[in-house]
Design a protein around this motif. Structure first.
Motif, PDB file in Angstrom:
ATOM      1  N   THR A  21       0.842  -1.197   0.000  1.00 40.72           N
ATOM      2  CA  THR A  21       0.000   0.000   0.000  1.00 40.72           C
ATOM      3  C   THR A  21       0.876   1.246   0.000  1.00 40.72           C
ATOM      4  N   VAL A  22       1.861   1.270   0.893  1.00 39.09           N
ATOM      5  CA  VAL A  22       2.784   2.410   0.982  1.00 39.09           C
ATOM      6  C   VAL A  22       3.566   2.559  -0.323  1.00 39.09           C
ATOM      7  N   THR A  23       4.028   1.456  -0.872  1.00 31.82           N
ATOM      8  CA  THR A  23       4.779   1.492  -2.130  1.00 31.82           C
ATOM      9  C   THR A  23       3.902   2.001  -3.273  1.00 31.82           C
ATOM     10  N   GLY A  24       2.680   1.471  -3.342  1.00 34.48           N
ATOM     11  CA  GLY A  24       1.761   1.886  -4.403  1.00 34.48           C
ATOM     12  C   GLY A  24       1.407   3.363  -4.329  1.00 34.48           C
ATOM     13  N   LEU A  25       1.356   3.904  -3.128  1.00 30.00           N
ATOM     14  CA  LEU A  25       1.054   5.321  -2.956  1.00 30.00           C
ATOM     15  C   LEU A  25       2.305   6.206  -3.083  1.00 30.00           C
ATOM     16  N   GLY A  26       3.469   5.573  -3.296  1.00 26.93           N
ATOM     17  CA  GLY A  26       4.717   6.326  -3.463  1.00 26.93           C
ATOM     18  C   GLY A  26       5.189   7.018  -2.195  1.00 26.93           C
ATOM     19  N   LEU A  27       4.934   6.401  -1.050  1.00 26.80           N
ATOM     20  CA  LEU A  27       5.251   7.042   0.227  1.00 26.80           C
ATOM     21  C   LEU A  27       6.611   6.653   0.805  1.00 26.80           C
ATOM     22  N   ILE A  28       7.376   5.815   0.122  1.00 27.92           N
ATOM     23  CA  ILE A  28       8.701   5.448   0.637  1.00 27.92           C
ATOM     24  C   ILE A  28       9.675   6.568   0.280  1.00 27.92           C
ATOM     25  N   PRO A  29      10.283   7.174   1.290  1.00 30.97           N
ATOM     26  CA  PRO A  29      11.260   8.244   1.004  1.00 30.97           C
ATOM     27  C   PRO A  29      12.434   7.684   0.194  1.00 30.97           C
ATOM     28  N   PRO A  30      12.927   8.428  -0.772  1.00 32.43           N
ATOM     29  CA  PRO A  30      14.020   7.946  -1.627  1.00 32.43           C
ATOM     30  C   PRO A  30      15.241   7.466  -0.845  1.00 32.43           C
ATOM     31  N   GLU A  31      15.541   8.113   0.293  1.00 31.24           N
ATOM     32  CA  GLU A  31      16.720   7.703   1.068  1.00 31.24           C
ATOM     33  C   GLU A  31      16.508   6.353   1.760  1.00 31.24           C
ATOM     34  N   TRP A  32      15.280   5.887   1.875  1.00 32.65           N
ATOM     35  CA  TRP A  32      14.994   4.576   2.465  1.00 32.65           C
ATOM     36  C   TRP A  32      14.862   3.489   1.405  1.00 32.65           C
ATOM     37  N   ALA A  33      14.755   3.895   0.157  1.00 34.84           N
ATOM     38  CA  ALA A  33      14.509   2.948  -0.927  1.00 34.84           C
ATOM     39  C   ALA A  33      15.769   2.134  -1.248  1.00 34.84           C
ATOM     40  N   PHE A  34      15.532   0.983  -1.864  1.00 37.64           N
ATOM     41  CA  PHE A  34      16.668   0.150  -2.278  1.00 37.64           C
ATOM     42  C   PHE A  34      17.366   0.760  -3.478  1.00 37.64           C
ATOM     43  N   ALA A  35      18.558   0.242  -3.774  1.00 39.37           N
ATOM     44  CA  ALA A  35      19.371   0.767  -4.880  1.00 39.37           C
ATOM     45  C   ALA A  35      18.588   0.713  -6.191  1.00 39.37           C
ATOM     46  N   ASP A  36      18.682   1.776  -6.969  1.00 36.52           N
ATOM     47  CA  ASP A  36      18.034   1.884  -8.283  1.00 36.52           C
ATOM     48  C   ASP A  36      16.508   1.787  -8.201  1.00 36.52           C
ATOM     49  N   TYR A  37      15.948   2.237  -7.099  1.00 32.18           N
ATOM     50  CA  TYR A  37      14.510   2.163  -6.853  1.00 32.18           C
ATOM     51  C   TYR A  37      13.695   2.819  -7.966  1.00 32.18           C
ATOM     52  N   ALA A  38      14.204   3.903  -8.531  1.00 34.64           N
ATOM     53  CA  ALA A  38      13.477   4.631  -9.575  1.00 34.64           C
ATOM     54  C   ALA A  38      13.585   3.975 -10.945  1.00 34.64           C
ATOM     55  N   ASP A  39      14.509   3.046 -11.112  1.00 34.61           N
ATOM     56  CA  ASP A  39      14.674   2.339 -12.389  1.00 34.61           C
ATOM     57  C   ASP A  39      13.420   1.497 -12.652  1.00 34.61           C
ATOM     58  N   PRO A  40      12.776   1.657 -13.810  1.00 35.00           N
ATOM     59  CA  PRO A  40      11.545   0.907 -14.101  1.00 35.00           C
ATOM     60  C   PRO A  40      11.716  -0.613 -14.005  1.00 35.00           C
ATOM     61  N   LEU A  41      12.875  -1.117 -14.368  1.00 38.36           N
ATOM     62  CA  LEU A  41      13.113  -2.558 -14.261  1.00 38.36           C
ATOM     63  C   LEU A  41      13.135  -2.992 -12.796  1.00 38.36           C
ATOM     64  N   MET A  42      13.756  -2.191 -11.937  1.00 40.35           N
ATOM     65  CA  MET A  42      13.781  -2.511 -10.507  1.00 40.35           C
ATOM     66  C   MET A  42      12.394  -2.373  -9.887  1.00 40.35           C
ATOM     67  N   ALA A  43      11.635  -1.398 -10.346  1.00 39.64           N
ATOM     68  CA  ALA A  43      10.261  -1.251  -9.853  1.00 39.64           C
ATOM     69  C   ALA A  43       9.446  -2.490 -10.234  1.00 39.64           C
ATOM     70  N   ASP A  44       9.626  -2.964 -11.462  1.00 42.09           N
ATOM     71  CA  ASP A  44       8.931  -4.188 -11.887  1.00 42.09           C
ATOM     72  C   ASP A  44       9.359  -5.378 -11.037  1.00 42.09           C
ATOM     73  N   TRP A  45      10.664  -5.469 -10.752  1.00 43.45           N
ATOM     74  CA  TRP A  45      11.145  -6.563  -9.900  1.00 43.45           C
ATOM     75  C   TRP A  45      10.455  -6.499  -8.538  1.00 43.45           C
ATOM     76  N   ASN A  46      10.391  -5.318  -7.953  1.00 46.01           N
ATOM     77  CA  ASN A  46       9.767  -5.162  -6.647  1.00 46.01           C
ATOM     78  C   ASN A  46       8.286  -5.563  -6.698  1.00 46.01           C
ATOM     79  N   TRP A  47       7.581  -5.099  -7.714  1.00 41.45           N
ATOM     80  CA  TRP A  47       6.156  -5.428  -7.840  1.00 41.45           C
ATOM     81  C   TRP A  47       5.931  -6.898  -8.176  1.00 41.45           C
ATOM     82  N   SER A  48       6.950  -7.573  -8.678  1.00 44.91           N
ATOM     83  CA  SER A  48       6.785  -9.005  -8.973  1.00 44.91           C
ATOM     84  C   SER A  48       6.553  -9.817  -7.701  1.00 44.91           C
TER      85      SER A  48
END
Length: 152
Positions: A21-48
């Motif tokens: 829910t938090v991820t879908g709403l984009g509420l994770i602060p960038p400094e807490w996100a995993f490496a390359d969090y903004a990369d569309p491929l990494m986002a797809d991996w996370n959502w998988s």
């Protein structure tokens, strides 16, 4: 099943829903996100992980409800949930290992997902009749009769 395992399952299963829910709403602060969090491929991996995590959550919460009501189908469903949770953590750890990314912020939660289910899985799959009797006692609140084989 020990209360600790049930409590950890409840926290974890609710946590899966909160995380997505938090991820879908984009509420994770960038400094807490995993490496390359903004990369569309990494986002797809996370959502998988959405489907395995939500299935683990649904089976886990349902199993806890069934066990509370004394249903014998709660334990097998709990096993499914614990295995799915362990697999989710293992998949993430394997991925981060292959990438050579050792951020404790993401390793610790995924090691938790991988390791906390192990005692419960062992207990739920034990073939020792004494363990089965103890499990029945903890579920039903009374001493179960010893399990005997066909010979006696």
């Amino acid at each position: 099943m020990p209360r600790t395992t049930k409590a950890l399952m409840l926290v974890t299963d609710v946590g899966f829903v909160v995380y997505f829910t938090v991820t879908g709403l984009g509420l994770i602060p960038p400094e807490w996100a995993f490496a390359d969090y903004a990369d569309p491929l990494m986002a797809d991996w996370n959502w998988s992980f959405l489907w395995i995590d939500l299935l683990a959550s649904a089976t886990g919460l349902t199993s806890l409800f069934l066990l509370r009501r004394g249903s014998p189908s709660g334990s097998p469903l709990m096993l499914v949930s614990l295995v799915l949770t362990m697999a989710s953590g293992l998949m993430a750890i394997a991925f981060w290992t292959l990438r050579g990314d050792f951020s404790l912020a993401w390793w610790i939660p995924n090691l938790y997902l991988m390791l906390f289910p192990v005692p419960g899985i062992i207990r739920l799959t034990a073939s020792d009749p004494r363990v089965a009797a103890q499990e029945a006692e903890s579920v039903h609140g009374r001493v179960a009769a010893p399990v005997q084989d066909a010979h006696g």
